[in-house]
Design a protein around this motif. Structure first.
Motif, PDB file in Angstrom:
ATOM      1  N   LEU A   1       0.802  -1.226   0.000  1.00  0.00           N
ATOM      2  CA  LEU A   1       0.000   0.000   0.000  1.00  0.00           C
ATOM      3  C   LEU A   1       0.833   1.273   0.000  1.00  0.00           C
ATOM      4  O   LEU A   1       0.314   2.346  -0.353  1.00  0.00           O
ATOM      5  CB  LEU A   1      -0.923  -0.002   1.222  1.00  0.00           C
ATOM      6  CG  LEU A   1      -1.815  -1.244   1.381  1.00  0.00           C
ATOM      7  CD1 LEU A   1      -2.580  -1.185   2.682  1.00  0.00           C
ATOM      8  CD2 LEU A   1      -2.763  -1.353   0.204  1.00  0.00           C
ATOM      9  N   TYR A   2       2.095   1.183   0.391  1.00  0.00           N
ATOM     10  CA  TYR A   2       2.895   2.404   0.538  1.00  0.00           C
ATOM     11  C   TYR A   2       4.361   2.047   0.399  1.00  0.00           C
ATOM     12  O   TYR A   2       4.789   0.943   0.768  1.00  0.00           O
ATOM     13  CB  TYR A   2       2.626   3.032   1.904  1.00  0.00           C
ATOM     14  CG  TYR A   2       3.554   4.176   2.261  1.00  0.00           C
ATOM     15  CD1 TYR A   2       3.319   5.460   1.803  1.00  0.00           C
ATOM     16  CD2 TYR A   2       4.674   3.942   3.058  1.00  0.00           C
ATOM     17  CE1 TYR A   2       4.182   6.501   2.138  1.00  0.00           C
ATOM     18  CE2 TYR A   2       5.541   4.975   3.393  1.00  0.00           C
ATOM     19  CZ  TYR A   2       5.286   6.253   2.924  1.00  0.00           C
ATOM     20  OH  TYR A   2       6.139   7.278   3.250  1.00  0.00           O
ATOM     21  N   SER A   3       5.142   2.993  -0.134  1.00  0.00           N
ATOM     22  CA  SER A   3       6.582   2.762  -0.259  1.00  0.00           C
ATOM     23  C   SER A   3       7.309   4.087  -0.292  1.00  0.00           C
ATOM     24  O   SER A   3       6.760   5.106  -0.750  1.00  0.00           O
ATOM     25  CB  SER A   3       6.892   1.963  -1.526  1.00  0.00           C
ATOM     26  OG  SER A   3       8.284   1.742  -1.635  1.00  0.00           O
ATOM     27  N   LEU A   4       8.541   4.071   0.198  1.00  0.00           N
ATOM     28  CA  LEU A   4       9.399   5.259   0.112  1.00  0.00           C
ATOM     29  C   LEU A   4      10.847   4.826  -0.062  1.00  0.00           C
ATOM     30  O   LEU A   4      11.229   3.694   0.242  1.00  0.00           O
ATOM     31  CB  LEU A   4       9.244   6.163   1.335  1.00  0.00           C
ATOM     32  CG  LEU A   4       9.709   5.690   2.725  1.00  0.00           C
ATOM     33  CD1 LEU A   4      11.222   5.715   2.919  1.00  0.00           C
ATOM     34  CD2 LEU A   4       9.068   6.555   3.796  1.00  0.00           C
ATOM     35  N   VAL A   5      11.654   5.764  -0.540  1.00  0.00           N
ATOM     36  CA  VAL A   5      13.102   5.595  -0.645  1.00  0.00           C
ATOM     37  C   VAL A   5      13.734   6.765   0.093  1.00  0.00           C
ATOM     38  O   VAL A   5      13.349   7.930  -0.123  1.00  0.00           O
ATOM     39  CB  VAL A   5      13.562   5.567  -2.114  1.00  0.00           C
ATOM     40  CG1 VAL A   5      15.070   5.342  -2.184  1.00  0.00           C
ATOM     41  CG2 VAL A   5      12.820   4.501  -2.895  1.00  0.00           C
ATOM     42  N   ALA A   6      14.685   6.475   0.988  1.00  0.00           N
ATOM     43  CA  ALA A   6      15.272   7.523   1.806  1.00  0.00           C
ATOM     44  C   ALA A   6      16.769   7.312   1.974  1.00  0.00           C
ATOM     45  O   ALA A   6      17.270   6.186   1.870  1.00  0.00           O
ATOM     46  CB  ALA A   6      14.605   7.571   3.181  1.00  0.00           C
TER      47      ALA A   6
ATOM     48  N   GLU B   1       8.446   8.937  -2.496  1.00  0.00           N
ATOM     49  CA  GLU B   1       7.477   8.077  -1.832  1.00  0.00           C
ATOM     50  C   GLU B   1       6.194   8.042  -2.651  1.00  0.00           C
ATOM     51  O   GLU B   1       5.932   8.925  -3.477  1.00  0.00           O
ATOM     52  CB  GLU B   1       7.189   8.560  -0.406  1.00  0.00           C
ATOM     53  CG  GLU B   1       6.416   9.860  -0.317  1.00  0.00           C
ATOM     54  CD  GLU B   1       6.060  10.232   1.115  1.00  0.00           C
ATOM     55  OE1 GLU B   1       6.073   9.341   1.971  1.00  0.00           O
ATOM     56  OE2 GLU B   1       5.793  11.421   1.364  1.00  0.00           O
ATOM     57  N   PHE B   2       5.419   7.003  -2.382  1.00  0.00           N
ATOM     58  CA  PHE B   2       4.114   6.880  -3.039  1.00  0.00           C
ATOM     59  C   PHE B   2       3.193   6.097  -2.111  1.00  0.00           C
ATOM     60  O   PHE B   2       3.605   5.112  -1.498  1.00  0.00           O
ATOM     61  CB  PHE B   2       4.211   6.154  -4.377  1.00  0.00           C
ATOM     62  CG  PHE B   2       2.877   5.916  -5.032  1.00  0.00           C
ATOM     63  CD1 PHE B   2       2.257   6.924  -5.752  1.00  0.00           C
ATOM     64  CD2 PHE B   2       2.240   4.694  -4.899  1.00  0.00           C
ATOM     65  CE1 PHE B   2       1.019   6.714  -6.346  1.00  0.00           C
ATOM     66  CE2 PHE B   2       1.006   4.478  -5.492  1.00  0.00           C
ATOM     67  CZ  PHE B   2       0.392   5.485  -6.212  1.00  0.00           C
TER      68      PHE B   2
ATOM     69  N   TYR C   1      12.880  14.817  -1.303  1.00  0.00           N
ATOM     70  CA  TYR C   1      11.899  14.707  -2.380  1.00  0.00           C
ATOM     71  C   TYR C   1      12.455  15.153  -3.733  1.00  0.00           C
ATOM     72  O   TYR C   1      11.701  15.509  -4.637  1.00  0.00           O
ATOM     73  CB  TYR C   1      10.635  15.514  -2.059  1.00  0.00           C
ATOM     74  CG  TYR C   1       9.818  14.910  -0.942  1.00  0.00           C
ATOM     75  CD1 TYR C   1       8.937  13.874  -1.174  1.00  0.00           C
ATOM     76  CD2 TYR C   1       9.963  15.387   0.362  1.00  0.00           C
ATOM     77  CE1 TYR C   1       8.199  13.318  -0.140  1.00  0.00           C
ATOM     78  CE2 TYR C   1       9.237  14.842   1.400  1.00  0.00           C
ATOM     79  CZ  TYR C   1       8.352  13.801   1.142  1.00  0.00           C
ATOM     80  OH  TYR C   1       7.635  13.236   2.164  1.00  0.00           O
ATOM     81  N   ALA C   2      13.776  15.115  -3.902  1.00  0.00           N
ATOM     82  CA  ALA C   2      14.374  15.532  -5.165  1.00  0.00           C
ATOM     83  C   ALA C   2      13.994  14.606  -6.311  1.00  0.00           C
ATOM     84  O   ALA C   2      13.908  15.039  -7.460  1.00  0.00           O
ATOM     85  CB  ALA C   2      15.898  15.587  -5.015  1.00  0.00           C
ATOM     86  N   MET C   3      13.772  13.339  -6.027  1.00  0.00           N
ATOM     87  CA  MET C   3      13.429  12.372  -7.067  1.00  0.00           C
ATOM     88  C   MET C   3      11.956  11.976  -7.053  1.00  0.00           C
ATOM     89  O   MET C   3      11.543  11.059  -7.751  1.00  0.00           O
ATOM     90  CB  MET C   3      14.276  11.092  -6.910  1.00  0.00           C
ATOM     91  CG  MET C   3      15.748  11.269  -7.204  1.00  0.00           C
ATOM     92  SD  MET C   3      16.647  11.892  -5.781  1.00  0.00           S
ATOM     93  CE  MET C   3      18.336  11.789  -6.377  1.00  0.00           C
ATOM     94  N   ASN C   4      11.164  12.676  -6.254  1.00  0.00           N
ATOM     95  CA  ASN C   4       9.785  12.231  -6.030  1.00  0.00           C
ATOM     96  C   ASN C   4       8.919  12.343  -7.290  1.00  0.00           C
ATOM     97  O   ASN C   4       8.132  11.437  -7.592  1.00  0.00           O
ATOM     98  CB  ASN C   4       9.147  13.027  -4.895  1.00  0.00           C
ATOM     99  CG  ASN C   4       7.818  12.435  -4.478  1.00  0.00           C
ATOM    100  OD1 ASN C   4       7.758  11.322  -3.969  1.00  0.00           O
ATOM    101  ND2 ASN C   4       6.727  13.165  -4.708  1.00  0.00           N
ATOM    102  N   ASP C   5       9.056  13.443  -8.036  1.00  0.00           N
ATOM    103  CA  ASP C   5       8.198  13.646  -9.209  1.00  0.00           C
ATOM    104  C   ASP C   5       8.355  12.521 -10.221  1.00  0.00           C
ATOM    105  O   ASP C   5       7.375  12.053 -10.811  1.00  0.00           O
ATOM    106  CB  ASP C   5       8.533  14.993  -9.867  1.00  0.00           C
ATOM    107  CG  ASP C   5       8.110  16.175  -9.008  1.00  0.00           C
ATOM    108  OD1 ASP C   5       7.261  15.958  -8.112  1.00  0.00           O
ATOM    109  OD2 ASP C   5       8.636  17.281  -9.218  1.00  0.00           O
ATOM    110  N   GLU C   6       9.584  12.080 -10.424  1.00  0.00           N
ATOM    111  CA  GLU C   6       9.846  11.055 -11.428  1.00  0.00           C
ATOM    112  C   GLU C   6       9.692   9.646 -10.864  1.00  0.00           C
ATOM    113  O   GLU C   6       9.035   8.786 -11.460  1.00  0.00           O
ATOM    114  CB  GLU C   6      11.251  11.229 -11.997  1.00  0.00           C
ATOM    115  CG  GLU C   6      11.625  10.184 -13.039  1.00  0.00           C
ATOM    116  CD  GLU C   6      13.043  10.381 -13.559  1.00  0.00           C
ATOM    117  OE1 GLU C   6      13.468   9.589 -14.416  1.00  0.00           O
ATOM    118  OE2 GLU C   6      13.719  11.322 -13.090  1.00  0.00           O
TER     119      GLU C   6
END
Length: 298
Positions: free
Chosen positions: A4-9, A17-18, A179-184
């Motif tokens: 249901l949810y994931s992020l990279v940090a 994240e999404f 969040y530098a890579m969040n849009d892509e």
């Protein structure tokens, strides 16, 4: 099963994240990022209500996902409560000769060993465990924090996301802002969440089993073809042997026929020569006025 949810940090800095649903997963994920001990590589899982947060840290990059509590768990986990009660009754009956009421002060070590043995034997009897799952039960690894086998699909998802992220951004990960890579990359997270949640091929073990089944079917088919080809080769060898035998008999008969024709021609030639001699003699006898050819011999 659903992720249901994931992020990279990087550390506690979220790079992408999404979320596939409206939950407080983002808040809990940040708390987990702050509490993950040390900087060493690790695979861990944390339980929160009916969800499990799976975390994979590799080379300072943390990938986290939230899944429902059935994600990657084998079906036999549903039987654990029943097996616990059954093993408890057997333990009481064996140790103290009592029934369901239990006993105060029982050694946790003895109970744990007995339960592990009974659980492993019962699950083996039900034939619902693979070798890896059974080894985990035997070692007492029933806690969520064990990770690994009970989160097979989520951890496969985390490994996939880690590889994609590193392959896409490389060393830029080390200095990127929040969040530098969040849009892509959020689109990548969305696609992979959909894939690992709904596509049966996402389960690597099931996919390997399917591939092994296909390979086995191909091998069986090839063996059948080889056997069939062997039968046809054997039939061809038999036909070749028969042809060789027929050729030998034909040659023998042809030689015999040629000899017969030759002797017939010899006999016919001799007969013609004799006939000509007789005709010549008769003519001479008529011309010479007698059989003894008197007029011709004077």
């Amino acid at each position: 099963m659903a992720i249901l949810y994931s992020l990279v940090a990087r550390g506690s800095v979220v790079l992408a994240e999404f979320s596939a649903t409206s939950t407080n997963a983002s808040t809990i994920a940040r708390q987990i990022l702050e509490k993950i001990p040390g900087n060493n590589d690790s695979n861990v899982s944390y339980s929160q209500d009916r969800y499990i947060f799976h975390v994979k840290r590799t080379d300072g990059l943390t990938v986290l996902c939230m899944a429902d509590d059935t994600a990657g768990r084998p079906e036999f986990m549903k039987t654990i409560p029943v097996l616990v009660l059954s093993a408890w009754k057997k333990y009481n009956a064996k140790q103290f000769g009592i029934g369901d009421e239990g006993r105060v002060g029982i050694s946790a070590h003895k109970w744990g060993g007995f339960f592990g043995y009974e659980l492993g034997r019962e699950l083996q009897r039900r034939d619902s465990l693979s070798g890896s799952d059974l080894s985990m039960v035997g070692s007492g690894c029933l806690a969520v924090g064990c990770g690994g086998g009970f989160g097979r699909i989520p951890f496969a998802f985390l490994e996939d996301i880690h590889q994609r992220f590193v392959r896409t951004y490389g060393r830029a990960v080390l200095s990127a802002q929040a969040y530098a890579m969040n849009d892509e990359f959020s689109r990548v997270l969305s696609q992979q969440i959909e894939y690992y949640s709904n596509d049966p091929n996402a389960d690597r073990i099931n996919r390997l089993k399917g591939e092994m089944s296909q390979v086995r079917n191909v091998m069986i088919e090839n063996i059948d073809k080889v056997l069939d080809r062997g039968d046809r080769l054997e039939l061809l060898v038999d036909k070749t042997a028969n042809m060789q035998g027929n050729t030998f008999r034909f040659r023998k008969q042809a030689r015999r026929f040629r000899n017969t024709v030759w002797w017939r021609n010899v006999k016919l030639t001799v007969a013609l020569i004799l006939l000509l001699l007789v005709i010549v003699y008769v003519v001479l006898a008529f011309v010479c006025h007698g059989i003894t050819l008197p007029s011709c011999l004077r």
